[in-house]
Design a protein around this motif. Structure first.
Motif, short mmCIF file in Angstrom:
data_model
loop_
_atom_site.label_atom_id
_atom_site.label_comp_id
_atom_site.label_asym_id
_atom_site.label_seq_id
_atom_site.Cartn_x
_atom_site.Cartn_y
_atom_site.Cartn_z
N ALA A 176 6.67 -1.35 -4.31
CA ALA A 176 7.72 -0.45 -4.78
C ALA A 176 8.04 0.57 -3.69
CB ALA A 176 7.26 0.27 -6.05
N VAL A 177 9.33 0.76 -3.43
CA VAL A 177 9.79 1.69 -2.41
C VAL A 177 10.57 2.81 -3.10
CG1 VAL A 177 11.20 1.97 -0.32
CG2 VAL A 177 9.90 -0.16 -0.69
N ILE A 178 10.04 4.04 -3.00
CA ILE A 178 10.62 5.19 -3.70
C ILE A 178 11.12 6.20 -2.67
CG2 ILE A 178 10.22 7.01 -5.39
CD1 ILE A 178 7.82 5.37 -6.42
N PRO A 179 12.41 6.25 -2.38
CA PRO A 179 12.92 7.29 -1.47
C PRO A 179 13.10 8.60 -2.21
CG PRO A 179 14.69 5.83 -2.14
CD PRO A 179 13.46 5.33 -2.82
N THR A 180 12.67 9.70 -1.61
CA THR A 180 12.80 11.01 -2.25
C THR A 180 13.57 11.96 -1.35
OG1 THR A 180 10.77 11.96 -1.31
CG2 THR A 180 10.54 10.65 -3.32
N GLY A 181 14.28 12.89 -1.97
CA GLY A 181 14.97 13.91 -1.19
C GLY A 181 16.28 14.34 -1.83
N ALA B 269 3.30 -2.31 -9.75
CA ALA B 269 3.44 -2.87 -8.41
C ALA B 269 2.06 -2.95 -7.75
CB ALA B 269 4.40 -2.04 -7.58
N ASP B 270 1.99 -3.73 -6.69
CA ASP B 270 0.73 -3.88 -5.97
C ASP B 270 0.53 -2.81 -4.91
OD1 ASP B 270 -0.02 -6.41 -7.28
OD2 ASP B 270 1.74 -7.19 -6.25
N MET B 271 1.62 -2.17 -4.50
CA MET B 271 1.57 -1.05 -3.57
C MET B 271 2.80 -0.19 -3.81
SD MET B 271 1.60 -1.00 0.64
CE MET B 271 0.02 -1.80 0.83
N ILE B 272 2.64 1.11 -3.60
CA ILE B 272 3.76 2.04 -3.78
C ILE B 272 3.97 2.78 -2.46
CG2 ILE B 272 4.59 4.11 -4.97
CD1 ILE B 272 3.04 3.19 -7.43
N LEU B 273 5.22 2.81 -2.01
CA LEU B 273 5.59 3.55 -0.81
C LEU B 273 6.56 4.64 -1.21
CD1 LEU B 273 6.25 0.55 1.63
CD2 LEU B 273 4.08 1.70 1.12
N ASN C 37 16.12 5.13 5.24
CA ASN C 37 14.70 4.81 5.40
C ASN C 37 14.26 3.73 4.41
OD1 ASN C 37 14.50 6.68 7.39
ND2 ASN C 37 13.17 8.10 6.29
N GLY C 38 14.82 3.79 3.20
CA GLY C 38 14.47 2.80 2.19
C GLY C 38 14.88 1.40 2.61
N LEU C 39 16.06 1.30 3.22
CA LEU C 39 16.53 0.01 3.70
C LEU C 39 15.57 -0.54 4.76
CD1 LEU C 39 18.66 -2.24 4.00
CD2 LEU C 39 19.83 -0.76 5.66
N MET C 40 15.24 0.29 5.73
CA MET C 40 14.30 -0.14 6.77
C MET C 40 12.97 -0.57 6.16
SD MET C 40 12.85 2.05 10.05
CE MET C 40 12.11 3.34 9.03
N THR C 41 12.50 0.19 5.19
CA THR C 41 11.20 -0.08 4.58
C THR C 41 11.18 -1.39 3.82
OG1 THR C 41 10.72 2.29 4.43
CG2 THR C 41 9.46 0.82 2.98
N ILE C 42 12.20 -1.64 2.99
CA ILE C 42 12.19 -2.88 2.21
C ILE C 42 12.32 -4.10 3.11
CG2 ILE C 42 13.10 -1.76 0.13
CD1 ILE C 42 15.82 -3.01 0.71
N LEU C 43 13.04 -3.97 4.22
CA LEU C 43 13.17 -5.11 5.14
C LEU C 43 11.84 -5.41 5.84
CD1 LEU C 43 16.71 -4.51 6.68
CD2 LEU C 43 16.03 -6.20 4.96
N TRP D 211 6.96 -8.70 6.39
CA TRP D 211 5.50 -8.79 6.51
C TRP D 211 4.85 -9.53 5.35
CZ3 TRP D 211 5.49 -2.93 7.98
CH2 TRP D 211 5.82 -2.81 9.35
N GLY D 212 5.64 -10.10 4.46
CA GLY D 212 5.08 -10.95 3.42
C GLY D 212 5.04 -10.38 2.03
N GLY D 213 5.72 -9.27 1.79
CA GLY D 213 5.75 -8.68 0.46
C GLY D 213 7.07 -8.92 -0.25
N ILE D 214 7.13 -8.51 -1.49
CA ILE D 214 8.38 -8.52 -2.28
C ILE D 214 8.72 -7.06 -2.56
CG2 ILE D 214 9.46 -9.17 -4.46
CD1 ILE D 214 7.52 -11.54 -4.57
N SER D 215 9.86 -6.62 -2.09
CA SER D 215 10.21 -5.21 -2.23
C SER D 215 10.88 -4.93 -3.57
CB SER D 215 11.15 -4.79 -1.09
OG SER D 215 12.37 -5.50 -1.17
#
Length: 396
Positions: A177-182, A242-246, A204-210, A215-219
């Motif tokens: 999971a990708v959570i952009p804040t601001g 989710a298996d990881m939270i960013l 930043n969220g776009l860069m992160t999900i790509l 690297w082998g995850g599902i964003s």
């Protein structure tokens, strides 16, 4: 009044603490071979058949009894009768991959023959088995082909297909999971106009999900979350499946930086403040066994945190083998300065056989796009001198 970091953790120690709190996912799923590239095998593959399963011609030419070619040469050719079968004194034309006829034990390549009527001149001696693919020459029945944990490549898919397989078991990809804040962020869906001063497009969220996908995850992109503790808390709790939270942004020590404190209130904050430049404000934690990375909002600092922590975390979650990085040895065309106590991530460009460091603040992401690679200056050094040979890592 601004807060300060309680401590600064060395990069290697921070990574160790983070990976210690990650357990690999061992759930398997079946996928077709067409979708197996880059996936990790969740089963051991033992061959149920011989490959090839018949004796075959390995070259275009004439199937023969090797004994019939004894002494054959360009100046002393042996004449054999063309026939529909192979017996003493006869030969039969075969294509590459064709079944080797009964009675034949070798193939004379067409370049070493001359055909005249119903006779063929053999101009080279061959030994038994020459230009013949034997049963099981590639893979024998009961051979161990791949062990579980193997990272599959396109050539591996072809091997699996040769065994008659159509689907295989692989480990499930980790969901990230990708959570952009601001409060200053604007969705890219509203990118038609230039944002007003003080507002920026959320990139930043776009860069992160790509990178997650690479690297082998599902964003799983959540959309922008305001700089309020309760909003960040709700977003985290909604994604604990989710298996990881960013969490992107809100990791420093300003009045609007709440992400690390929220993580600590919900679980355990392992690290806040790492000895890396740029990227010091990164925070690492775990909530209900779900690893959490708080990425700095400055784009380059966020990228560094992705490289140093998220990439390794995804690999451990997905049981993805750590692959050796391509490292180039290059000499510096100019000096690199750094601060002791921090691993310094320096962007570089190639200049012939040398590299030149790029300048750029942590908020200037274009400096990464312009770079060919990066140099890591160890925390115990104050930099590298011009002309010094250094390791260069390519930017993915």
């Amino acid at each position: 009044m601004g807060r300060i970091f309680k401590e600064r953790t060395a990069v290697n120690e921070a990574l160790r603490l983070f990976l210690e709190n990650i357990s690999p996912l061992r759930h398997a799923e079946e996928v077709p071979l067409e979708a197996c590239e880059g996936r990790v095998l969740a089963e051991t593959i033992v061959s149920g058949r011989n490959v090839p399963h018949y004796r075959r011609a390995a070259m275009d030419g004439y199937a023969v009894k090797a004994l019939d070619t004894t002494g054959a040469s360009p100046v002393n050719p042996v004449l054999l009768q063309l026939s529909d079968s192979v017996m003493e004194g006869t030969s039969l034309w075969v294509h590459t991959g064709a079944v080797l006829p009964e009675g034949a034990d070798a193939v004379v390549v067409v370049e070493d023959t001359v055909t005249t009527g119903n006779m063929v001149e053999i101009r080279a001696q061959v030994h038994p088995g020459r230009n013949v693919g034997q049963v099981g020459e590639d893979i024998k029945k009961e051979d161990l082909v791949f062990e579980d944990g193997h990272l599959l490549r396109p050539c591996d898919a072809a091997v699996l297909a040769s065994l008659g397989l159509e689907r295989i078991k692989v480990f499930r990809k980790p969901v990230v999971a990708v959570i952009p804040t601001g409060d200053e962020l604007i969705s890219r869906g509203k990118a038609g106009e230039v944002p007003p001063p003080g507002m920026v497009l959320e990139t930043n969220g776009l860069m992160t999900i790509l990178y997650v996908e690479k690297w082998g995850g599902i964003s799983r992109y959540t959309g922008i979350v305001p700089d309020r503790p309760e909003s960040i808390k709700e977003a985290i709790e909604a994604n604990l499946d989710a298996d990881m939270i960013l969490i992107s942004g809100g990791t420093s020590v300003g009045k609007r930086d709440h992400a690390p404190e929220v993580v600590e209130s919900l679980g355990k904050l392992l690290v806040h403040g790492v000895g890396v430049s740029p990227g010091k404000p990164v925070a690492l934690g775990v909530i209900d066994e779900t690893p959490v990375v708080c990425l700095p909002g400055y784009p380059v600092a966020g990228l560094v945190a992705l490289y140093f922590f998220v990439r390794h975390g995804i690999r451990k979650l997905g049981s993805i083998p750590e692959m050796p990085e391509l490292v180039l040895k290059k000499r510096l065309a100019a000096k690199i300065s750094s601060k002791t106590g921090y691993v310094t991530f320096t962007r570089v460009v190639f200049e012939g056989d040398m590299i030149r460091p790029l300048t750029g603040k942590a908020g200037v992401l274009s400096s990464v796009a312009k770079a060919d690679g990066y140099v890591l200056v160890p925390e115990n050094l104050e930099g590298y001198e011009a002309g010094q040979e250094v390791d260069v890592f390519l930017i993915e």
